[in-house]
Scaffold this motif. Structure first.
Motif, PDB file in Angstrom:
ATOM      1  N   ARG A  13      40.960  37.173  32.997  1.00  9.99           N
ATOM      2  CA  ARG A  13      41.395  35.977  32.259  1.00  9.99           C
ATOM      3  C   ARG A  13      41.222  36.537  30.718  1.00  9.99           C
TER       4      ARG A  13
ATOM      5  N   GLU B 279      44.949  35.932  35.647  1.00  6.57           N
ATOM      6  CA  GLU B 279      46.113  36.477  34.827  1.00  6.57           C
ATOM      7  C   GLU B 279      46.384  37.883  35.556  1.00  6.57           C
ATOM      8  N   GLU B 280      45.451  38.380  36.303  1.00  4.53           N
ATOM      9  CA  GLU B 280      45.641  39.502  37.132  1.00  4.53           C
ATOM     10  C   GLU B 280      44.419  39.661  38.060  1.00  4.53           C
TER      11      GLU B 280
ATOM     12  N   GLY C 147      49.131  43.315  35.400  1.00  2.35           N
ATOM     13  CA  GLY C 147      48.457  43.196  34.143  1.00  2.35           C
ATOM     14  C   GLY C 147      48.186  44.249  33.589  1.00  2.35           C
TER      15      GLY C 147
END
Ligand SMILES: Cc1ncc(COP(=O)(O)O)c(C=O)c1O
Length: 276
Positions: free
Chosen positions: A188, A235-236, A260
């Motif tokens: 994140r 986020e990944e 990401g």
């Protein structure tokens, strides 16, 4: 993976197509043996010393005498030379020996790398969360690489049966643990997250390497006890292991996860470190 060469303590190189373990070895009948799997880059085993230290500690946890590290190194060199394959998988097995004797064995295997790792890395892996054990008490052997991996293999099979590539174990109280043969990570912002070792997850040598590499790439790492919701909101996300290296995730429980920059940057840094 194809077995290319085999060396056994006290015997040296042996025919990899001949049996090397007795039928009453406790490794066979009870799964009481410790093992290590690592990757060989350009003929050099990556982080061999860390793997030998972990092998010794796994042996201690299951009550098997650790192997002599010099002998393990020498057998590895012999087997690697015989295999003649500079990019390979090196495995050590320390079995507890025959039931009525105190004769632990050490086997050193060199195998070809599994197929399709690079295709999988390029495509990204689909993960499913499955119930696992938070192995915080010593007799559950959390953090021990023993050959009692039937549960881990069954979880991989369950993941595949559900149309995914790999599993992520979560505890009954929904804390993220690890994969059947990987550690789990997510990002994140510029923070990376990975479950802490006190949950009973394996102290991955790759995990350790990434902890060292991350700061120079601008990532701070937080180890801790994280609910599955944190991974779901990442986020990944990616997994790490010696043989598979980093595998970016593209899906968790049927919901997409974005690709990401961290997984690619850390994969490149890991290769750099391995190729020296
Ligand atoms: C349960 C488990 N967690 C994590 C890992 C990753 O460890 P390493 O990076 O040392 O290969 C493995 C490796 O086989 C494993 O079996």
């Amino acid at each position: 993976m194809t077995l290319l060469a085999l060396a056994v303590a006290g015997q040296g190189l042996v025919d990899p197509n001949e049996p090397a373990v007795h039928a009453d070895d406790e490794a066979v009948i009870r799964g009481r043996a410790a093992f290590e799997t690592l990757r060989v880059y350009g003929g050099v085993p990556f982080r061999l010393e860390s793997h030998l230290v972990r092998l010794a500690s796994s042996c201690e946890r299951i009550g098997v005498e650790p192997p002599d590290a010099d002998e393990a190194r020498a057998l590895a060199s012999l087997a690697l030379e015989r295999a003649g394959e500079p990019n390979a998988v090196l495995r050590f097995y320390r079995t507890s020996g025959r039931e009525q004797s105190d004769s632990p064995r050490l086997l050193v295997l060199v195998s070809s790398l599994p197929d399709h790792l690079e295709e999988l890395r390029a495509r990204g892996i689909r993960l499913v969360s499955l119930l696992g054990v938070r192995a915080e008490v010593p007799w559950l052997l959390g953090g021990v690489k023993s050959t009692s991996y039937a549960v881990n293999m069954a979880a991989e099979a369950e993941a595949r049966a559900r149309g995914a590539d790999d599993a992520v174990f979560v505890s009954t109280d929904e804390l993220v643990l690890e994969g059947p043969v990987t550690n789990v990570w997510w990002r994140r912002g510029s923070e990376l997250f990975t479950p802490s070792l006190d949950l009973g997850v394996l102290a991955g040598v790759t995990r350790d390497t990434l902890l060292e590499l991350a700061p120079a790439l601008g990532y701070a790492v937080r180890e801790g006890r994280f609910p599955l919701a944190e991974l779901q909101g990442a986020e990944e996300a990616f997994t790490s292991s010696s043989v598979r290296e980093l595998m970016p995730a593209v899906e968790l429980d049927g919901r997409p996860i974005a690709r990401g920059p961290a997984a690619d940057a850390l994969q490149a840094a890991l290769r750099n470190a391995a190729l020296g």
